[in-house]
Design a protein around this motif. Structure first.
Motif, short mmCIF file in Angstrom:
data_model
loop_
_atom_site.label_atom_id
_atom_site.label_comp_id
_atom_site.label_asym_id
_atom_site.label_seq_id
_atom_site.Cartn_x
_atom_site.Cartn_y
_atom_site.Cartn_z
N ALA A 183 46.71 27.68 38.47
CA ALA A 183 46.73 29.12 38.71
C ALA A 183 45.51 29.76 38.05
O ALA A 183 44.72 29.11 37.38
N GLY A 184 45.36 31.06 38.27
CA GLY A 184 44.27 31.80 37.66
C GLY A 184 42.98 31.74 38.46
O GLY A 184 42.93 31.20 39.57
N ALA A 185 41.94 32.30 37.88
CA ALA A 185 40.63 32.38 38.54
C ALA A 185 39.53 32.28 37.50
O ALA A 185 39.76 32.47 36.30
N HIS A 197 34.64 34.48 34.91
CA HIS A 197 33.45 35.27 35.22
C HIS A 197 33.50 35.90 36.62
O HIS A 197 32.53 36.50 37.06
N GLY A 198 34.64 35.72 37.30
CA GLY A 198 34.83 36.35 38.60
C GLY A 198 34.07 35.71 39.73
O GLY A 198 33.90 36.31 40.80
N ARG A 199 33.61 34.45 39.54
CA ARG A 199 32.82 33.79 40.58
C ARG A 199 33.68 33.12 41.64
O ARG A 199 33.19 32.84 42.76
N ALA A 200 34.90 32.78 41.34
CA ALA A 200 35.76 32.04 42.27
C ALA A 200 37.21 32.32 41.94
O ALA A 200 37.56 32.74 40.84
N GLY A 201 38.05 32.08 42.92
CA GLY A 201 39.49 32.26 42.77
C GLY A 201 40.18 31.71 43.99
O GLY A 201 39.58 31.02 44.82
N GLN A 202 41.45 32.03 44.10
CA GLN A 202 42.24 31.52 45.22
C GLN A 202 42.10 32.49 46.39
O GLN A 202 42.64 33.59 46.37
N SER A 203 41.36 32.03 47.43
CA SER A 203 41.00 32.95 48.51
C SER A 203 41.67 32.63 49.84
O SER A 203 41.57 33.42 50.77
N GLY A 204 42.30 31.50 49.96
CA GLY A 204 42.88 31.09 51.24
C GLY A 204 43.92 32.05 51.76
O GLY A 204 44.78 32.52 51.00
N ILE A 244 46.39 34.01 32.28
CA ILE A 244 46.27 33.37 33.59
C ILE A 244 46.59 34.37 34.69
O ILE A 244 45.85 34.51 35.68
N VAL A 245 47.68 35.10 34.51
CA VAL A 245 48.09 36.10 35.50
C VAL A 245 47.04 37.20 35.62
O VAL A 245 46.70 37.64 36.73
N ALA A 246 46.50 37.64 34.51
CA ALA A 246 45.50 38.72 34.55
C ALA A 246 44.27 38.29 35.33
O ALA A 246 43.71 39.08 36.11
N SER A 247 43.83 37.04 35.14
CA SER A 247 42.65 36.58 35.88
C SER A 247 42.93 36.49 37.37
O SER A 247 42.08 36.82 38.20
N ALA A 248 44.14 36.03 37.72
CA ALA A 248 44.52 35.94 39.14
C ALA A 248 44.61 37.33 39.77
O ALA A 248 44.19 37.55 40.91
N LEU A 249 45.18 38.27 39.03
CA LEU A 249 45.33 39.63 39.53
C LEU A 249 43.96 40.28 39.72
O LEU A 249 43.71 40.96 40.73
N ALA A 250 43.06 40.06 38.79
CA ALA A 250 41.71 40.62 38.92
C ALA A 250 40.99 40.06 40.14
O ALA A 250 40.30 40.78 40.87
N TRP A 251 41.16 38.75 40.36
CA TRP A 251 40.52 38.14 41.53
C TRP A 251 41.11 38.71 42.81
O TRP A 251 40.38 39.03 43.75
N GLU A 252 42.44 38.84 42.86
CA GLU A 252 43.09 39.35 44.07
C GLU A 252 42.65 40.79 44.34
O GLU A 252 42.43 41.18 45.49
N LEU A 305 39.21 40.68 45.89
CA LEU A 305 39.30 40.33 47.32
C LEU A 305 39.71 41.54 48.14
O LEU A 305 39.19 41.76 49.24
N ALA A 306 40.67 42.31 47.63
CA ALA A 306 41.12 43.49 48.35
C ALA A 306 39.99 44.49 48.49
O ALA A 306 39.82 45.13 49.55
N GLY A 307 39.14 44.62 47.46
CA GLY A 307 38.00 45.52 47.54
C GLY A 307 37.00 45.09 48.57
O GLY A 307 36.44 45.91 49.31
N VAL A 308 36.77 43.75 48.67
CA VAL A 308 35.85 43.23 49.69
C VAL A 308 36.38 43.52 51.08
O VAL A 308 35.64 43.92 51.98
N ARG A 309 37.69 43.33 51.25
CA ARG A 309 38.28 43.58 52.57
C ARG A 309 38.19 45.05 52.94
O ARG A 309 37.92 45.40 54.10
#
Length: 331
Positions: free
Chosen positions: A172-174, A177-184, A312-320, A323-327
């Motif tokens: 879990a997590g991302a 540094h915000g370079r990668a995360g779970q994007s599928g 772990i949750v905070a990093s995943a939430l930040a990545w998600e 992604l929402a901002g990119v969309r």
């Protein structure tokens, strides 16, 4: 040493690519982009779009890039999906891994890391689980991974292939540094879908089963941060490069969190009390899986740097959220 990373455009594989590049290693990625994203591969890393089951293609990649080690992440990973379509899982996770191993042997590659899973244990016979626990997978996903583990063990004896099998618990997590995360788009991991619910991308979150023999009735899992896992792989490559013996090791922290505890952590991090609905158990889900990480610590000198569920949750939430901002920007 050039490392071939299969599935390097996917979630865990992309973090491995970052860890290798951060360590100054040369990398080439093979990914069929069925679930991975081209954007997950750094611009300075060669990406070959293709299937690891294409033995001729793998032979060319090994030769053209001077590959000396392989880190194999490509595969299918959804337990209920494997129960519904086992033949596809044996093709993707076992048959295609066999082709990759054959290409490695023919191409003179001497070091091979395999992305395995705690699902090879099935229902936990003890807790925490050591690598010597009985191997009795309850899903085709776990069985397909175990078959590849056995192929590697046999290939090591027959051809001198050094290997490391890393049995993941729940990744879990991302990247911090915000370079990668779970994007599928089809990801089913609890922390990711809970983060999506917190961000309003899902109307609710389903809790699959509340009658398990655990402390609160929901499944318990050992959650490991993806960056800690990637670092374990880099250490494993160094271990094999030093001429050490092949090994099998669990990748986890040694304690578990229940589904309800994870949901509470996502609600704390997000400040959103999103709806949670009861749902029936999913096929193939053991009640509890918690690692004994003693071997990986002793063998590789690995120590966790992100062993905190809230972090772990905070990093995943930040990545998600990113992604929402990119969309939104693309809309």
């Amino acid at each position: 040493m050039t490392v071939l990373v299969t599935g390097g455009a996917g979630y865990i594989g992309s973090h491995m690519v970052l860890a290798l590049r951060d360590a100054g290693r040369d990398v080439v990625v093979v990914d069929d982009l069925s679930t991975g994203l081209r954007s997950a591969v750094p611009a300075n890393v060669p990406l070959v779009v293709g299937c690891v089951g294409d033995e001729a293609l793998m032979a060319r990649v090994i030769k053209d890039h001077g590959v000396q080690a392989i880190a194999h992440f490509a595969g299918s990973i959804v337990v209920p999906e494997s129960v519904a379509d086992p033949i596809d899982y044996y093709l993707n996770n076992t048959v295609r891994s066999r082709a990759l191993i054959a290409a490695a042997v023919a191409g003179g590659v001497k070091r091979f890391l395999f992305s395995s899973t705690a699902a090879v244990y099935g229902e936990a016979s003890s807790e925490p689980l050591s690598e010597d626990a009985p191997l009795d997978p309850v899903s085709p996903y776990g069985a397909s991974k175990l078959m590849t583990e056995r192929m590697l063990a046999d290939a090591s004896v027959a051809y001198g292939l050094s290997y490391g099998v890393l049995r993941y618990f729940n990744v879990a997590g991302a990247d911090p540094h915000g370079r990668a995360g779970q994007s599928g788009a089809r990801a089913t991991h609890l922390i990711k879908v809970a983060a999506q619910a917190a961000l309003g991308q899902r109307g609710h979150l389903e809790c699959f089963g509340e009658d398990y023999p655990t402390r609160d009735g929901t499944c318990v899992r050992d959650y490991i941060h993806v960056s800690d896992l990637a670092r374990a792989h880099v250490l494993a490559l160094d271990h094999l490069a030093d001429g050490a013996e092949s090994f099998v090791a669990n990748c986890g922290y040694g304690r578990g969190a229940s589904v309800k505890e994870v949901i509470a952590a996502v609600k704390r991090a997000s400040g959103v009390d999103f709806p949670v609905r009861k749902a029936p158990r999913r096929d193939g889900d053991p009640a509890s899986l918690v690692a004994d990480p003693s071997r990986i610590r002793a063998t590789l000198g690995w120590r966790a740097e992100h062993d905190d569920l809230d972090a772990i949750v905070a990093s995943a939430l930040a990545w998600e959220a990113s992604l929402a901002g990119v969309r939104r920007a693309a809309a």
